[in-house]
Write a protein that holds these residues in place. Sequence first.
Motif, mmCIF file in Angstrom:
data_model
loop_
_atom_site.group_PDB
_atom_site.id
_atom_site.type_symbol
_atom_site.label_atom_id
_atom_site.label_comp_id
_atom_site.label_asym_id
_atom_site.label_seq_id
_atom_site.Cartn_x
_atom_site.Cartn_y
_atom_site.Cartn_z
ATOM 1 N N LEU A 169 0.851 -1.628 0.179
ATOM 2 C CA LEU A 169 0.428 0.300 -0.104
ATOM 3 C C LEU A 169 0.677 1.389 -0.018
ATOM 4 O O LEU A 169 0.678 2.157 -0.880
ATOM 5 N N VAL A 170 1.838 1.117 1.214
ATOM 6 C CA VAL A 170 2.437 2.721 1.043
ATOM 7 C C VAL A 170 3.815 2.752 -0.503
ATOM 8 O O VAL A 170 4.100 3.471 -1.192
ATOM 9 N N ARG A 171 3.996 1.966 -1.058
ATOM 10 C CA ARG A 171 4.951 1.760 -2.410
ATOM 11 C C ARG A 171 4.079 2.169 -3.481
ATOM 12 O O ARG A 171 4.487 3.340 -4.472
ATOM 13 N N ASP A 172 2.840 1.827 -3.694
ATOM 14 C CA ASP A 172 2.040 1.894 -4.365
ATOM 15 C C ASP A 172 1.239 3.087 -4.298
ATOM 16 O O ASP A 172 0.431 3.591 -5.489
ATOM 17 N N TYR A 173 0.751 3.331 -3.049
ATOM 18 C CA TYR A 173 -0.049 5.139 -3.087
ATOM 19 C C TYR A 173 0.398 5.906 -1.870
ATOM 20 O O TYR A 173 0.665 5.394 -1.460
ATOM 21 N N ASP A 174 0.376 7.522 -2.769
ATOM 22 C CA ASP A 174 0.567 7.964 -2.134
ATOM 23 C C ASP A 174 0.023 8.881 -0.691
ATOM 24 O O ASP A 174 0.180 8.928 0.894
ATOM 25 N N TYR A 175 -1.804 8.569 -1.121
ATOM 26 C CA TYR A 175 -2.535 8.484 0.090
ATOM 27 C C TYR A 175 -3.558 7.412 0.468
ATOM 28 O O TYR A 175 -4.108 6.730 -0.409
ATOM 29 N N ILE A 176 -3.393 7.510 2.183
ATOM 30 C CA ILE A 176 -4.123 6.507 2.228
ATOM 31 C C ILE A 176 -5.547 6.583 2.770
ATOM 32 O O ILE A 176 -4.794 6.425 3.625
ATOM 33 N N TYR A 177 -6.527 6.412 2.959
ATOM 34 C CA TYR A 177 -7.634 6.573 3.180
ATOM 35 C C TYR A 177 -8.718 5.399 4.383
ATOM 36 O O TYR A 177 -7.833 4.276 4.000
ATOM 37 N N LEU A 178 -8.481 5.868 5.769
ATOM 38 C CA LEU A 178 -8.659 4.774 6.646
ATOM 39 C C LEU A 178 -9.884 5.381 7.516
ATOM 40 O O LEU A 178 -10.073 6.039 7.580
ATOM 41 N N GLU A 179 -11.338 4.334 7.969
ATOM 42 C CA GLU A 179 -11.948 4.539 8.447
ATOM 43 C C GLU A 179 -11.591 4.599 9.618
ATOM 44 O O GLU A 179 -10.629 3.767 10.623
ATOM 45 N N LYS A 180 -12.176 5.600 10.625
ATOM 46 C CA LYS A 180 -11.434 6.116 12.589
ATOM 47 C C LYS A 180 -12.094 5.203 12.904
ATOM 48 O O LYS A 180 -11.600 4.616 13.428
ATOM 49 N N THR A 181 -13.293 4.300 12.635
ATOM 50 C CA THR A 181 -14.205 3.385 13.504
ATOM 51 C C THR A 181 -14.886 2.870 13.094
ATOM 52 O O THR A 181 -16.272 2.379 12.694
ATOM 53 N N PRO A 182 -14.048 0.803 12.251
ATOM 54 C CA PRO A 182 -14.443 0.218 11.847
ATOM 55 C C PRO A 182 -15.299 -0.763 12.729
ATOM 56 O O PRO A 182 -14.826 -0.843 14.422
ATOM 57 N N THR A 183 -15.701 -1.459 12.196
ATOM 58 C CA THR A 183 -16.626 -2.950 13.310
ATOM 59 C C THR A 183 -16.031 -3.930 13.041
ATOM 60 O O THR A 183 -15.794 -4.454 11.562
ATOM 61 N N PHE A 184 -16.324 -4.634 13.897
ATOM 62 C CA PHE A 184 -15.553 -5.750 14.057
ATOM 63 C C PHE A 184 -15.941 -6.914 14.473
ATOM 64 O O PHE A 184 -16.672 -6.793 15.722
ATOM 65 N N MET A 185 -15.259 -7.907 13.997
ATOM 66 C CA MET A 185 -16.028 -8.776 13.444
ATOM 67 C C MET A 185 -15.143 -10.552 14.517
ATOM 68 O O MET A 185 -13.536 -10.593 14.392
ATOM 69 N N GLU A 186 -16.099 -11.178 15.519
ATOM 70 C CA GLU A 186 -15.170 -11.709 16.301
ATOM 71 C C GLU A 186 -15.114 -13.616 15.628
ATOM 72 O O GLU A 186 -16.227 -13.959 14.906
ATOM 73 N N ASN A 187 -14.166 -14.400 16.362
ATOM 74 C CA ASN A 187 -14.261 -16.006 15.452
ATOM 75 C C ASN A 187 -13.567 -15.306 13.926
ATOM 76 O O ASN A 187 -14.566 -16.370 13.365
ATOM 77 N N MET A 188 -13.050 -14.287 13.823
ATOM 78 C CA MET A 188 -12.597 -14.554 12.142
ATOM 79 C C MET A 188 -10.987 -14.236 11.803
ATOM 80 O O MET A 188 -10.354 -14.602 12.668
ATOM 81 N N ASN A 189 -10.656 -14.462 10.878
ATOM 82 C CA ASN A 189 -9.443 -14.311 10.113
ATOM 83 C C ASN A 189 -8.392 -13.274 10.979
ATOM 84 O O ASN A 189 -6.776 -13.457 11.764
ATOM 85 N N PHE A 190 -8.666 -12.205 11.124
ATOM 86 C CA PHE A 190 -7.672 -11.090 11.560
ATOM 87 C C PHE A 190 -9.236 -10.275 12.645
ATOM 88 O O PHE A 190 -10.176 -10.157 12.487
ATOM 89 N N SER A 191 -8.330 -10.043 13.541
ATOM 90 C CA SER A 191 -9.234 -9.166 14.688
ATOM 91 C C SER A 191 -9.145 -8.642 15.240
ATOM 92 O O SER A 191 -8.041 -7.110 14.142
ATOM 93 N N GLU A 192 -9.732 -7.782 15.898
ATOM 94 C CA GLU A 192 -9.400 -6.218 16.880
ATOM 95 C C GLU A 192 -7.869 -5.514 16.337
ATOM 96 O O GLU A 192 -7.560 -4.834 16.603
ATOM 97 N N THR A 193 -7.661 -6.666 17.425
ATOM 98 C CA THR A 193 -6.124 -6.726 17.770
ATOM 99 C C THR A 193 -5.655 -6.723 16.732
ATOM 100 O O THR A 193 -4.293 -5.503 16.270
ATOM 101 N N ASP A 194 -5.135 -7.670 16.211
ATOM 102 C CA ASP A 194 -4.317 -7.678 14.678
ATOM 103 C C ASP A 194 -4.787 -6.252 13.606
ATOM 104 O O ASP A 194 -3.364 -5.631 13.239
ATOM 105 N N TRP A 195 -5.908 -5.614 12.670
ATOM 106 C CA TRP A 195 -6.346 -4.337 12.812
ATOM 107 C C TRP A 195 -5.370 -3.352 13.157
ATOM 108 O O TRP A 195 -4.509 -2.074 12.690
ATOM 109 N N HIS A 196 -5.273 -2.976 14.620
ATOM 110 C CA HIS A 196 -4.226 -2.236 15.451
ATOM 111 C C HIS A 196 -3.068 -2.619 14.855
ATOM 112 O O HIS A 196 -1.789 -1.914 14.775
#
Length: 325
Positions: A262-289
Amino acid sequence: MKVLKGYKFRIYPDEKQIQYFIQTFGCVRFTYNQLLLARQKALQEGEYKTDVSPAKLKLDYPFLKKTDSLALANAQRNLDRAFKNYFSKRAGYPKLKTKKNSWQTYTTNNQKHTIYFVGNQLKLPKLKTLINVNLHREVLGEIKSATISAKDNQLFFVSILCLEEVTPLPKTGKSIAISYCPKHLVQIPATNYLPAFRQEKLQWQLDKAMKRLKVRAKAAKNRKVLLEKAKNYQKQKVKVQKLYMAKNEQKKNYMNQVSYRLVRDYDYIYLEKTPTFMENMNFSETDWHHFLRKLQYKVQWYGKKIIFVDAVENVRTKENSPLNV
């Protein structure tokens, strides 16, 4: 720009080196606890500082002289940082360290070329012999410190901190809006942009190993043998731990690949401030942080920018913000 960059490698010490590491872990833990007790006593008397130091402890406890003095000094520094964080309300009150903790660590500094690599081997202070290292990538820059860590005194690792020159990446003029995805970590317009991430086989091996661990625990209970003394259970426990570590390392490697792309290919990266997290999936809230921390320091290193928005869908619909994947 020059930045502090870390490298982590698996190391394979021999028996004498393992005994030295275990001894150093114990001396560092002992020093930390003695300094903490002295600090607690001083605080009760209305004082913040204490005259107890690693040098003074060596006079009272000569066995501390056998270990790395820089490791003991770093124990004092870590305690000072812990109290600073506590008084700044960034962390809880410092606690005594225990040898029952499955992870033990100590940090030593590079002074006058005391930490260096010789091929696939590492030289550390106080150790006369070289340690075998799984050097899977080249270490660049000036080595500042090394942290030795061990899992149950069986799996050993070294984290090398270097002062390294980082060159900003070329500007692409592109921007992208991404959001949290429980399956692929990030939700982007084209899913084929992401590297492959498959843990089905590893998860199957882990589930199988966990079932066998439970069977061996039950067998030990039927024989009225403590789990600490049940050899088959302990062997299986090590296998489970290795699978857990392999799973986590695979996830970390995937995060590193995605963040760098992402950093290599894009100059500006837009991210959500408060995403909605889900449990028991591949990637948790901790992984996102964890992923956000990687992304934030990489955009700083390579001259890119992160912009937090309420909803990435609003960014994707703007004509002035074309998103090219």
